[in-house]
Design an enzyme around this catalytic site. Sequence first.
Site, PDB file in Angstrom:
ATOM      1  N   GLU A   1      65.002  38.057  41.822  1.00  0.00           N
ATOM      2  CA  GLU A   1      65.269  36.721  41.289  1.00  0.00           C
ATOM      3  C   GLU A   1      63.905  36.191  40.849  1.00  0.00           C
ATOM      4  O   GLU A   1      63.233  35.488  41.590  1.00  0.00           O
ATOM      5  CB  GLU A   1      65.928  35.843  42.355  1.00  0.00           C
TER       6      GLU A   1
ATOM      7  N   GLU B   1      55.568  30.684  36.153  1.00  0.00           N
ATOM      8  CA  GLU B   1      55.093  31.481  37.297  1.00  0.00           C
ATOM      9  C   GLU B   1      54.919  32.959  36.965  1.00  0.00           C
ATOM     10  O   GLU B   1      54.340  33.702  37.741  1.00  0.00           O
ATOM     11  CB  GLU B   1      55.983  31.323  38.535  1.00  0.00           C
TER      12      GLU B   1
END
Length: 387
Positions: free
Chosen positions: A178, A187
């Site tokens: 995920e 990120e």
Amino acid sequence: MDQRKGSGSDANGGLAEATASRLRFEDPDEVMEENPAAAAATVGAEEEGGEGGGGEEVIGSDKTSADYYFDSYSHFGIHEEMLKDVVRTKSYQNVITQNSFLFKDKIVLDVGAGTGILSLFCAKAGAKHVYAIECSQMADMAKEIVKTNGYSNVITVIKGKVEEIELPVPKVDVIISEWMGYFLLFENMLNTVLYARDKWLADGGVVLPDKASLHLTAIEDAEYKEDKIEFWNNVYGFDMRCIKKQAMMEPLVDTVDANQIVTNCQLLKTMDISKMTPGDASFTVPFKLVAERNDYIHALVAYFNVSFTKCHKMMGFSTGPRSKATHWKQTVLYLEDVLTICEGETITGSMTVTPNKKNPRDIDIKLCYALSGHRCQVSRTQHYKMR
């Protein structure tokens, strides 16, 4: 990157039609199902709608941006938020449990395992062995969770960065992760999944999810733009407009009401995780948004969909404003101009997305847009920084 004050991250919200790739995104207990071949054929024509690599910026004398990133995932709160995101967690659970043929007697690699929830789902589905890699201190908790639930003989938790560890096996059959962040790419965990894929995935192996797409729409949002941006014009009688420019550059992460949507939802970019390269996460794409009613436009909104196309039937979920809310919410890019638009008029432009040069976990966005309408003519370029 900012978030609305008091905005919740719960998954409450009405179900509505999502409009990506003509896929049917369902309630999380059912998940999206569709004919994968038919869906793939429509992608090109559509206009509707935790670990890191090298090159990390050094912050202070002994910590890099990666250190701060991993530290953030050592806190229980962020994992609680993700686990309580029913759309996210139930979608993964349903993909795994309803497609056990992908996992039965297979070697699985869980990239960025967190609490180990995906590894546990895989073990329960019959995986021969699961290697769960987690760099944060949560790895210690994951080991205890695995032991408590009786899966120590099936799941091995490895604490460390994907780029620095070695697996006890040369190849794996399945990589599950995920990895998605706000705006899909914030990120930059995707590069870690691609690194693991290139190093360990066996020929004929599967990456889950294997497809992701980024979408764009336009909204009316006068009230909150006034509160967030125009506020700086007069702060208790003082002019603080120097902050206004910086506030405009900071995307807002929040849940957008479907009633705010003024235009169609445009597919910007589709990514095939099983084939793409890290460079494919940097791109410039055109867009064309057509007004569906007379209204004002204060911001453009980005969201993403993910798909698991290797299942018996295609499955996935959407983070769009017409779907059930997730902890990813949507990403709001406020415009310097208030656009007065009439039904049928179009906003055309392009969006450029690149990792920040100093800290590749951050994202730089360049937005070019133009409207030549009956009541409004404007052409502008704006820059945003997701930090």
